[in-house]
Design an enzyme around this catalytic site. Structure first.
Site, PDB file in Angstrom:
ATOM      1  N   HIS A 115      -6.191  20.295  -0.874  1.00  0.00           N
ATOM      2  CA  HIS A 115      -7.360  19.414  -0.834  1.00  0.00           C
ATOM      3  C   HIS A 115      -7.572  18.748  -2.200  1.00  0.00           C
ATOM      4  CE1 HIS A 115     -11.676  18.659   0.636  1.00  0.00           C
ATOM      5  NE2 HIS A 115     -11.734  18.348  -0.654  1.00  0.00           N
ATOM      6  N   GLU A 116      -7.473  19.548  -3.272  1.00  0.00           N
ATOM      7  CA  GLU A 116      -7.733  18.998  -4.612  1.00  0.00           C
ATOM      8  C   GLU A 116      -6.604  18.085  -5.079  1.00  0.00           C
ATOM      9  OE1 GLU A 116     -10.681  19.220  -5.490  1.00  0.00           O
ATOM     10  OE2 GLU A 116     -11.232  20.850  -4.151  1.00  0.00           O
TER      11      GLU A 116
ATOM     12  N   GLY B  80     -13.645  23.910  -5.324  1.00  0.00           N
ATOM     13  CA  GLY B  80     -12.733  23.175  -6.182  1.00  0.00           C
ATOM     14  C   GLY B  80     -13.307  21.810  -6.491  1.00  0.00           C
TER      15      GLY B  80
ATOM     16  N   HIS C  77      -7.075  14.734  -3.659  1.00  0.00           N
ATOM     17  CA  HIS C  77      -8.078  13.925  -4.377  1.00  0.00           C
ATOM     18  C   HIS C  77      -7.420  13.092  -5.474  1.00  0.00           C
ATOM     19  CE1 HIS C  77     -12.092  14.729  -2.912  1.00  0.00           C
ATOM     20  NE2 HIS C  77     -11.922  16.023  -2.938  1.00  0.00           N
TER      21      HIS C  77
ATOM     22  N   GLN D  57     -13.665  12.997  -8.780  1.00  0.00           N
ATOM     23  CA  GLN D  57     -14.982  13.205  -8.181  1.00  0.00           C
ATOM     24  C   GLN D  57     -16.120  13.102  -9.183  1.00  0.00           C
ATOM     25  OE1 GLN D  57     -13.540  16.946  -6.058  1.00  0.00           O
ATOM     26  NE2 GLN D  57     -15.056  16.172  -4.626  1.00  0.00           N
TER      27      GLN D  57
ATOM     28  N   CYS E  97     -16.271  18.562   1.812  1.00  0.00           N
ATOM     29  CA  CYS E  97     -15.966  18.053   0.485  1.00  0.00           C
ATOM     30  C   CYS E  97     -17.266  17.602  -0.169  1.00  0.00           C
ATOM     31  CB  CYS E  97     -15.000  16.871   0.619  1.00  0.00           C
ATOM     32  SG  CYS E  97     -14.595  16.101  -0.945  1.00  0.00           S
ATOM     33  N   LEU E  98     -17.403  17.892  -1.458  1.00  0.00           N
ATOM     34  CA  LEU E  98     -18.622  17.512  -2.169  1.00  0.00           C
ATOM     35  C   LEU E  98     -18.790  15.997  -2.219  1.00  0.00           C
ATOM     36  CD1 LEU E  98     -18.296  20.065  -5.104  1.00  0.00           C
ATOM     37  CD2 LEU E  98     -19.822  20.223  -3.133  1.00  0.00           C
TER      38      LEU E  98
HETATM   39 NI    NI Z   1     -13.097  17.449  -1.947  1.00  0.00          NI
END
Ligand code: NI
Length: 169
Positions: free
Chosen positions: A136-137, A46, A140, A51, A94-95
């Site tokens: 999670h998203e 995701g 963000h 991000q 997480c990226l």
């Molecule tokens: Ni993330």
């Protein structure tokens, strides 16, 4: 379509509250396509617009591709978690949080409402991995990272390591 650079902690844009999407236009469609490409290229399950440096309430995700299935891209604008129940503990990464993963406790099932990429109302109910990714998203978009949901001790250790790497580099 383009693969965009992914912002990493401690970039302040990751800590901002993203703004509602009010216009469904070509610029938004390009953003969504670029976010999808960026997510698949990473690869990740995701991605939230923060991000890639766009502080708007847009998320993309695909949990079926990872399990060997075909791509099944999902897009949610202005997502809102309207119901959550049960409990699940899963290892998350997480990226935007380099070289770190930790177990996070979340709802095992959630319902999220929002709009699809054309602006039509959309409701998604997910459990297990999908529930984790949705939470999670959405986090963000509120400037929250999964490391905020682990113990202060573990978070402190990671942030100190990050700082050391930054000064060493
Ligand atoms: Ni993330």
């Amino acid at each position: 379509m383009a693969v965009l650079p992914i912002l990493k902690l401690p970039d302040p844009l990751l800590r901002q509250q993203a703004k509602e999407v009010t216009r469904i236009n070509g610029e938004l469609q390009t953003l969504i396509d670029d976010m999808a490409e960026t997510m698949y290229a990473a690869p990740g399950l995701g991605l939230a617009a923060n991000q890639v440096g766009v502080v708007r309430r847009v998320i993309v995700f695909d949990v079926s591709h990872r399990e060997g299935g075909p791509r099944d891209l999902k897009v949610l604008l202005n997502p809102c978690i309207t119901a959550g129940e049960g409990e699940i503990i899963r290892e998350e990464s997480c990226l935007s949080v380099a070289d770190f993963s930790a177990e996070v406790r979340r709802h095992a099932r959630v319902t999220v409402t929002g709009l699809d990429r054309e602006g039509k109302p959309l409701e998604i109910t997910g459990e297990g991995l999908l529930a984790v990714v949705l939470q999670h998203e959405v986090d963000h978009l509120n400037g929250v990272l999964f490391i905020d949901r682990i113990s202060r001790l573990k978070r402190g250790l990671y942030l100190r390591r990050l700082k050391k790497q930054a000064t060493a580099g």
